[in-house]
Scaffold this motif. Structure first.
Motif, PDB file in Angstrom:
ATOM      1  N   GLY A  39       0.800  -1.223   0.000  1.00 28.47           N
ATOM      2  CA  GLY A  39       0.000   0.000   0.000  1.00 28.47           C
ATOM      3  C   GLY A  39       0.831   1.270   0.000  1.00 28.47           C
ATOM      4  N   LYS A  40       2.146   1.145  -0.247  1.00 26.99           N
ATOM      5  CA  LYS A  40       3.003   2.332  -0.249  1.00 26.99           C
ATOM      6  C   LYS A  40       2.894   3.099  -1.555  1.00 26.99           C
ATOM      7  CE  LYS A  40       6.395   0.595   3.036  1.00 26.99           C
ATOM      8  NZ  LYS A  40       7.651  -0.163   3.138  1.00 26.99           N
ATOM      9  N   LYS A  41       2.502   2.381  -2.602  1.00 26.23           N
ATOM     10  CA  LYS A  41       2.274   3.041  -3.892  1.00 26.23           C
ATOM     11  C   LYS A  41       0.933   2.595  -4.430  1.00 26.23           C
ATOM     12  CE  LYS A  41       6.852   4.176  -5.588  1.00 26.23           C
ATOM     13  NZ  LYS A  41       8.009   3.672  -6.330  1.00 26.23           N
ATOM     14  N   THR A  42       0.201   3.538  -5.039  1.00 28.77           N
ATOM     15  CA  THR A  42      -1.097   3.184  -5.611  1.00 28.77           C
ATOM     16  C   THR A  42      -1.202   3.776  -7.015  1.00 28.77           C
ATOM     17  OG1 THR A  42      -1.931   5.090  -4.393  1.00 28.77           O
ATOM     18  CG2 THR A  42      -2.435   2.935  -3.490  1.00 28.77           C
ATOM     19  N   PRO A  43      -0.454   3.199  -7.950  1.00 29.62           N
ATOM     20  CA  PRO A  43      -0.455   3.747  -9.310  1.00 29.62           C
ATOM     21  C   PRO A  43      -1.838   3.658  -9.939  1.00 29.62           C
ATOM     22  CG  PRO A  43       1.233   2.037  -9.041  1.00 29.62           C
ATOM     23  CD  PRO A  43       0.352   1.987  -7.845  1.00 29.62           C
ATOM     24  N   GLY A  44      -2.133   4.657 -10.792  1.00 30.20           N
ATOM     25  CA  GLY A  44      -3.389   4.622 -11.521  1.00 30.20           C
ATOM     26  C   GLY A  44      -3.302   3.675 -12.703  1.00 30.20           C
ATOM     27  N   ILE A  45      -2.080   3.559 -13.255  1.00 29.76           N
ATOM     28  CA  ILE A  45      -1.890   2.702 -14.418  1.00 29.76           C
ATOM     29  C   ILE A  45      -0.401   2.345 -14.508  1.00 29.76           C
ATOM     30  CG2 ILE A  45      -1.419   4.534 -16.128  1.00 29.76           C
ATOM     31  CD1 ILE A  45      -3.664   2.944 -17.805  1.00 29.76           C
ATOM     32  N   PHE A  46      -0.126   1.182 -15.043  1.00 28.67           N
ATOM     33  CA  PHE A  46       1.269   0.775 -15.213  1.00 28.67           C
ATOM     34  C   PHE A  46       1.678   0.944 -16.682  1.00 28.67           C
ATOM     35  CE2 PHE A  46      -0.128  -1.814 -11.579  1.00 28.67           C
ATOM     36  CZ  PHE A  46       0.856  -1.526 -10.661  1.00 28.67           C
ATOM     37  N   VAL A  47       2.869   1.504 -16.909  1.00 32.36           N
ATOM     38  CA  VAL A  47       3.411   1.602 -18.264  1.00 32.36           C
ATOM     39  C   VAL A  47       4.634   0.676 -18.311  1.00 32.36           C
ATOM     40  CG1 VAL A  47       4.424   3.114 -20.001  1.00 32.36           C
ATOM     41  CG2 VAL A  47       2.584   3.964 -18.502  1.00 32.36           C
ATOM     42  N   SER A  48       4.483  -0.427 -19.022  1.00 29.34           N
ATOM     43  CA  SER A  48       5.523  -1.454 -19.012  1.00 29.34           C
ATOM     44  C   SER A  48       6.622  -1.159 -20.025  1.00 29.34           C
ATOM     45  CB  SER A  48       4.887  -2.807 -19.330  1.00 29.34           C
ATOM     46  OG  SER A  48       5.894  -3.742 -19.588  1.00 29.34           O
ATOM     47  N   LEU A  49       7.856  -1.503 -19.636  1.00 28.55           N
ATOM     48  CA  LEU A  49       8.994  -1.348 -20.554  1.00 28.55           C
ATOM     49  C   LEU A  49       9.187  -2.581 -21.420  1.00 28.55           C
ATOM     50  CD1 LEU A  49      11.749   0.095 -18.157  1.00 28.55           C
ATOM     51  CD2 LEU A  49      10.125   1.343 -19.592  1.00 28.55           C
ATOM     52  N   ASP A  50       8.365  -3.585 -21.139  1.00 27.67           N
ATOM     53  CA  ASP A  50       8.605  -4.923 -21.657  1.00 27.67           C
ATOM     54  C   ASP A  50       8.734  -4.999 -23.179  1.00 27.67           C
ATOM     55  OD1 ASP A  50       8.949  -7.349 -20.243  1.00 27.67           O
ATOM     56  OD2 ASP A  50       7.278  -8.167 -21.413  1.00 27.67           O
ATOM     57  N   ARG A  51       7.910  -4.250 -23.899  1.00 23.38           N
ATOM     58  CA  ARG A  51       7.882  -4.418 -25.358  1.00 23.38           C
ATOM     59  C   ARG A  51       8.520  -3.233 -26.082  1.00 23.38           C
ATOM     60  NH1 ARG A  51       2.295  -7.443 -25.260  1.00 23.38           N
ATOM     61  NH2 ARG A  51       2.897  -8.821 -23.571  1.00 23.38           N
ATOM     62  N   ILE A  52       9.141  -2.327 -25.355  1.00 23.34           N
ATOM     63  CA  ILE A  52       9.740  -1.165 -26.014  1.00 23.34           C
ATOM     64  C   ILE A  52      10.995  -1.590 -26.759  1.00 23.34           C
ATOM     65  CG2 ILE A  52      10.866   1.078 -25.647  1.00 23.34           C
ATOM     66  CD1 ILE A  52       9.021   1.508 -23.319  1.00 23.34           C
ATOM     67  N   GLU A  53      11.042  -1.224 -28.011  1.00 21.85           N
ATOM     68  CA  GLU A  53      12.168  -1.633 -28.828  1.00 21.85           C
ATOM     69  C   GLU A  53      13.474  -1.095 -28.248  1.00 21.85           C
ATOM     70  OE1 GLU A  53      11.840  -0.562 -32.951  1.00 21.85           O
ATOM     71  OE2 GLU A  53      13.815  -1.490 -33.299  1.00 21.85           O
ATOM     72  N   GLY A  54      14.439  -1.969 -28.091  1.00 23.29           N
ATOM     73  CA  GLY A  54      15.760  -1.545 -27.642  1.00 23.29           C
ATOM     74  C   GLY A  54      15.901  -1.358 -26.146  1.00 23.29           C
ATOM     75  N   ALA A  55      14.801  -1.467 -25.415  1.00 22.56           N
ATOM     76  CA  ALA A  55      14.857  -1.130 -23.989  1.00 22.56           C
ATOM     77  C   ALA A  55      15.606  -2.169 -23.160  1.00 22.56           C
ATOM     78  CB  ALA A  55      13.452  -0.946 -23.440  1.00 22.56           C
ATOM     79  N   GLN A  56      15.895  -3.322 -23.760  1.00 22.73           N
ATOM     80  CA  GLN A  56      16.560  -4.367 -22.985  1.00 22.73           C
ATOM     81  C   GLN A  56      17.962  -4.664 -23.503  1.00 22.73           C
ATOM     82  OE1 GLN A  56      14.004  -7.743 -22.444  1.00 22.73           O
ATOM     83  NE2 GLN A  56      12.235  -6.483 -21.947  1.00 22.73           N
TER      84      GLN A  56
END
Ligand SMILES: Cc1cc2nc3c(=O)[nH]c(=O)nc-3n(C[C@H](O)[C@H](O)[C@H](O)COP(=O)(O)OP(=O)(O)OC[C@H]3O[C@@H](n4cnc5c(N)ncnc54)[C@H](O)[C@@H]3O)c2cc1C
Lengths: 287, 777
Positions: A39-56
């Motif tokens: 309960g320390k963070k309550t994001p409204g929405i998650f933006v994932s890095l998973d499919r971003i080209e080159g991010a890994q």
């Protein structure tokens, strides 16, 4: 639980960060989801890095190693370029969490968490690493030691994404050493850690020393005094004991449930003893 | 006869389609489901969860409850019921010996985990919201947070109705001349130490489900004590026993933490309030940490007196246990601790004294070892100190003083049965690890200290002289020609159910595939007592053996009568069939079953374990709480440890344990019990430190309460000194606990060997070890 968005490009991701309500960047989730559960963070929405080209990606140039923020820790630690040029980082990642955590967790997440106990940080400081941030106005760069501002605090502005960390390849012949002291062998949060880079000359004296300690201050601790003291000296027990005393003065540890300040201070100095030039034919062994 | 247990895959020697054989390793039939994750634990069982129940806990350690405001919670959409003590019809008290623990607090809050109110809601979100809306008013009382504070003059009294104030139970055992005998001693050695609170950390936290329908309450729970739960729940909630049914599927760990009520009464109350609805409750790890019972912290103070030749002459042992706010099983833990305080040694004169005291810390309760790891920690260290004083090696002094059969144990009870401690010592002394210790010690690398340690332990089996240690077995030949074992004692993961199948398979000459198992169910199976006290297999296996003999004879006689054969010996059971040996004809068991009526196909048997008749104390309470025992298992542990002087890290390099737990039914399971017990014991010695401050838990989850991982544990070698216990089924004795009694003591002795120092506070974490190294000798 909030929705998860999967942008496929950095621009798209930045755009989503700008347009959504209370977004949180989601990398491996190994820190973020724990905080959400607590309960320390309550994001409204998650933006994932998973499919971003080159991010890994992990990239090697003539002079540099570049690690994208979304690269999983397990891949970084096994990467040949990291093993060759950033062994101190590979050693640290090898004792971070467990295989499951290293498969999910990312370098970007570890840096962003900005914990004094974050295991990638002492190596990144010792390697003099820089970070690159992406924002609506383009990229900004700065040394990792300026980026980290306090426990859990970074220079990342709202709407920005940590894109990569990079460091110059240390000169050939550089020794890499990392040791973490935790409450158990694996899945253990650092009570004290030390990352060390040094280059012994043929006569045993060292040129170029960088040292960085974890968990002994609000952020990673460096000690120019200790480094200067060691320069151009052979790493004998006596020399290292002297350096240990300086290190104990440099650190600013606190007592918490894991360890006393006294323990941290003492061990921060003691860990330097491991840098003693090993007898012929012996390798540095670790606990 | 020494059997070397080997690590590695078991059961390759034995095809699963053949009948199992006593003494040969057999893979557990439940292993595959557990490894694949397909096992149905309590909360995985089919059943529609209409409702979730949860508890509002006090969060303060000591207060008088004035009022609870549940109005806002009740008004929340999705909330089916909000219950307080006013909704309880029965005694609202639970507890095994003293019923001193409220289901829901009606008067006084005595620890942070006390339950104040119960919410039943449509889903977990509504449940969480409702719980957060409950407020209460209370008058805060000064708290008691240590044994010393509890005993101090003018200390607040936790249970004003308890005659002896904050002392739940006190007792002393004196043998021979007691303390006077110290006058004759040439040497005296002493030690004082504190051993910590340990949390069970079962993989499966406390959980259950319940429904009230047809005027009966049905509870399924992760519990070691289904029959006792039925009685306690019925009484606390004001129902007659026959209106409560408790079932216990396989548990995901128990270790004593589920020896008694956890969720059962709360679930019962929730179900009563919402008739016809399934209600489920699961404690998360944090709630489990706060609300569940733990191993008792103990303060120990020992003095051992020796004659000039090194023989033990007199022992003074004091052991005080922090039982938290409720008895739970604190009195029984104290009693077992006192009985075992002198270890497996012949000591003619002893004075052993102890108390279990109430505090406002988390509840102290049953935990594998049950008081014995605590006292062994002190006894085995004082033995090493004595060895040093009289110039004998740790092995020599133990061989010189260990008990032999026929002698009296330090509590005064005669050891008339199998007593293999000397043989365990001899087995360790002959082992290459012991023999090579000297050479290994000399080769310590830079910045390390090396040491070797030895420790002995004995562990009594069963409930002691008063509480009946009884099991009932029921065995059926089904209409389909299969066998069915009705087992009324829980399998908390230790594998006793597998052993029951193993035994039934051996006796009936059937592969395990032909045998079904009915897990504890107070309607279908018969009372068997708790899964605890190293007695689970011993007691039930006896009952099962008798039932198997009865049923076998009935089948054979039925066949003999039908075929007009005079001699029933001409028949024998083989897999799936009854074979007539003289003619070679075979009759499928399904056909045999067809001849028999259902009652005839069912055999029932009762067994009560032998009890000690020794009169060792006039203290009736101690006797009632289980002193003394009749049958003991023994173990000798040896450890090599390496201390890193730079970081205080202690690495247990190798571990050896020689154990007398009688003959082995399934060596693979004995090995698993020893491995687990040693691992948990090393956790107790080096890692696990359940910390509280002012009654508030500091180690609130597994990121701060540290249990050892695979990389922290040494290779373990195990030796079985297989005496044959004459009263044991197939010559066996209990093995569930004895392995956890010695590791802390063993590590303590190894550390002292390495650095010459002994810490006063355990566990020996890096921080404590480094500080100890810095201490002046
Ligand atoms: C069981 C367990 C053990 C652990 N052991 C260790 C350990 O030994 N040592 C250690 O150092 N850590 C440990 N951790 C912490 C954690 O695994 C690491 O810090 C990991 O590197 C976090 O990476 P992640 O990708 O999972 O981050 P996430 O949880 O996805 O993100 C962490 C934070 O950073 C933000 N973030 C992530 N990536 C970016 C980005 N590119 N740009 C902007 N913001 C971003 C997120 O919004 C979030 O606030 C452990 C965690 C667990 C659960």
């Amino acid at each position: 639980m909030a929705d998860v968005l999967f942008p496929v490009s950095l621009d798209q991701a930045l755009d989503l960060l700008a347009k959504t309500e209370a977004p949180a960047v989601l990398a491996g989730g190994t820190d973020l989801l724990v905080q959400v559960r607590q309960g320390k963070k309550t994001p409204g929405i998650f933006v994932s890095l998973d499919r971003i080209e080159g991010a890994q990606e992990i990239l090697e140039t003539e002079t540099e190693i570049i690690i994208r923020a979304g690269a999983p820790l397990a891949r970084i630690m096994a990467h040949p370029a990291i093993r060759d040029h950033g062994s101190v980082l590979a050693q640290a990642l090898a004792v971070l969490g467990s295989p499951q955590i290293r498969n999910m967790g990312t370098l970007g997440g570890n840096i962003m968490t900005a914990s004094p106990a974050g295991d990638s940080l002492p190596p990144l400081y010792a390697l003099d690493a820089r970070v690159q941030l992406a924002g609506p106005e383009g990229f900004r760069r700065m040394p990792v030691r300026d980026f980290i501002q306090g426990p859990g605090k970074t220079a990342l502005a709202p709407g920005e994404i940590l894109w990569q960390a990079n460091f110059t390849k240390p000169a050939p012949g550089t020794c890499h050493w990392f040791e973490k002291v935790g409450q158990r062998t694996a899945l253990s949060i650092s009570m004290v850690s030390l990352a060390a880079l040094f280059r012994p000359d043929p006569d045993g004296r060292v040129s170029k020393v960088s040292l960085a300690w974890g968990s002994v201050g609000p952020t990673i601790v460096e000690s120019p005094e200790t480094e200067t003291f060691l320069l151009n000296k052979p790493l004998t027990r006596e020399v290292l004991a002297g350096a240990g005393d300086l290190a104990r003065q440099a650190v600013r540890p606190i007592s918490d449930i894991r360890a006393t300040a006294d323990f941290r201070r003492q061990v921060a100095g003691n860990l330097l003893m491991r840098l003693e030039t090993p007898a012929k034919g012996k390798r540095l062994t670790r606990y | 006869m020494n059997t070397f247990l080997k690590t590695g895959p078991h059961g390759t020697a034995h095809p699963e389609t053949a009948p199992p054989q006593i003494g040969l390793s057999q893979p557990r039939p439940d292993a595959a489901a557990k490894i694949r994750g397909t096992e149905k634990f309590t909360i995985d069982l089919p059943g529609k969860d209409d409702l979730w129940a949860g508890v509002k806990r006090a969060g303060i350690p000591h207060a008088r409850l004035i009022s609870i405001d549940t109005e806002k919670a009740r008004a929340l959409p999705g909330v089916a019921a909000v219950l307080t003590h006013q909704d309880i019809q029965g005694s609202n008290r639970q507890g095994v010996v003293r019923q001193d623990q409220p289901v829901l607090v009606d008067d006084r809050i005595r620890h942070c985990g006390d339950a104040l109110a119960l919410v039943v809601a449509r889903d977990k979100t509504a449940l969480g919201k409702a719980l957060s809306l409950i407020t209460f008013e209370a008058e805060v009382l000064p708290g008691i947070f240590s044994i010393e504070e509890a005993l101090a003059e003018g200390a607040p009294v936790l249970h004003p109705d308890h005659e002896t104030g904050n002392i739940l139970l006190a007792g002393a055992l004196t043998q021979g001349q007691g303390l006077d005998a110290f006058k004759a001693c040439a040497w005296e050695v002493t030690i004082s130490l504190t051993v910590p609170v340990q949390e069970h950390v079962c993989l499966e936290t406390e959980c259950g489900r319940a429904i009230f329908k047809d005027n009966r309450l049905f509870i399924t729970a992760s519990t070691q004590t289904p029959f006792r739960d039925r009685n306690e729940t019925a009484q606390a909630l004001g129902l007659s026993q026959d209106r409560v049914q408790v079932t216990a599927p396989f548990l995901g760990g128990g270790f004593g933490g589920k020896d008694g009520i956890t969720v059962q009464t709360l679930l019962g109350l929730a179900a009563l309030a919402c008739p016809g609805k399934h209600v489920a409750m699961v404690w998360d790890r944090e709630e489990s940490f706060i609300a569940s019972p733990k191993r008792h912290r103990a303060n120990l103070s020992y003095r051992l007196g020796l004659l000039a030749d090194g023989s033990f002459h007199a022992l003074e042992a004091r052991a005080d246990f922090d039982t938290g706010p409720y008895d739970h099983l604190g009195g029984v833990v104290l009693a077992l601790g006192l009985e075992h305080a002198g270890g497996p040694y012949a000591i003619p004169h002893t004075h052993i004294e102890g108390r279990a005291v109430y505090t406002n810390n988390p509840v102290g309760g049953a935990f594998r070892g049950f008081g014995v790891p605590q006292v062994t920690a002190a006894m085995e260290q004082v033995v090493d100190l004595a060895a040093k004083r009289v110039n004998l090696s740790p092995m020599e002094i133990r061989l010189k003083n260990c008990l032999t059969r026929g002698q009296k144990a330090p509590a005064g009870n005669t050891l008339a049965r199998s007593t293999g401690i000397r043989e365990c010592l001899a087995a360790v002394a002959a082992h290459p690890l012991w023999q090579g210790a000297g050479a290994w010690l000399k080769k310590a690398p830079a910045h390390t200290l090396r040491g070797c340690g030895l420790a002995c332990a004995m562990h009594g089996m069963g409930f002691g002289p008063v509480v009946p240690d009884v099991a009932h077995a029921k065995l059926e030949l089904t209409a389909q020609g299969r066998f069915r074992v009705y087992c009324g004692v829980s399998d908390m993961g230790q594998g006793n159910a597998a052993t029951f199948l193993h035994i039934a398979g051996d006796l009936l000459c059937q592969p395990i595939d032909n045998i079904d198992l009915i897990l504890p169910d107070t309607d279908q199976t018969l009372p068997c007592g708790s899964s605890s006290a190293s007695r689970t297999t011993f007691t039930f296996a006896h009952a099962l053996t008798r039932a198997a003999a009865t049923l076998k004879e009935r089948i054979v006689r039925r066949a003999a009568d039908s075929l007009m054969v005079d001699d029933p010996e001409e028949f024998t059971l083989v897999p799936g069939e009854l074979r007539h040996l003289t003619s070679g004809r075979a009759f499928p068991l399904a056909v045999m079953a067809g001849f028999m009526n259902p009652d005839e196909r069912m055999a029932v048997s009762r067994y009560r374990a032998p009890t000690a008749r020794d009169h060792v104390t006039d203290n009736k309470a101690l006797k009632m709480h289980g002193v003394p025992h009749a049958i003991f298992s023994y173990t000798v542990h040896f450890a090599r440890v390496e201390i890193d002087t730079l970081t205080g890290g202690i690495r247990v390099d190798r571990y050896l344990a020689a154990t007398d737990c009688g003959r082995l039914i399934n060596p693979a399971l004995v090995e698993q019990q020893m491995h687990g017990a040693i691992a948990q014991g090393l956790g107790y010695a080096l890692f696990e430190d359940f910390l509280t401050e002012g009654g508030q838990t500091l180690t609130r989850d597994l990121s701060t309460y540290i249990i050892p991982g695979a990389l922290d544990l040494p290779p373990m070698e195990l030796i079985s000194v297989a005496t044959r216990e004459q009263d044991g089924p197939f010559g066996m004795k209990g093995v569930g606990e004895v392995g956890i009694d010695a590791p802390l003591a063993c590590v303590a002795n190894a550390v002292a060997d390495a650095c010459g120092k002994r810490p006063g506070t355990w566990p020996l974490t890096r921080v404590r070890m480094l500080a100890l190294l810095k201490e002046k000798p």
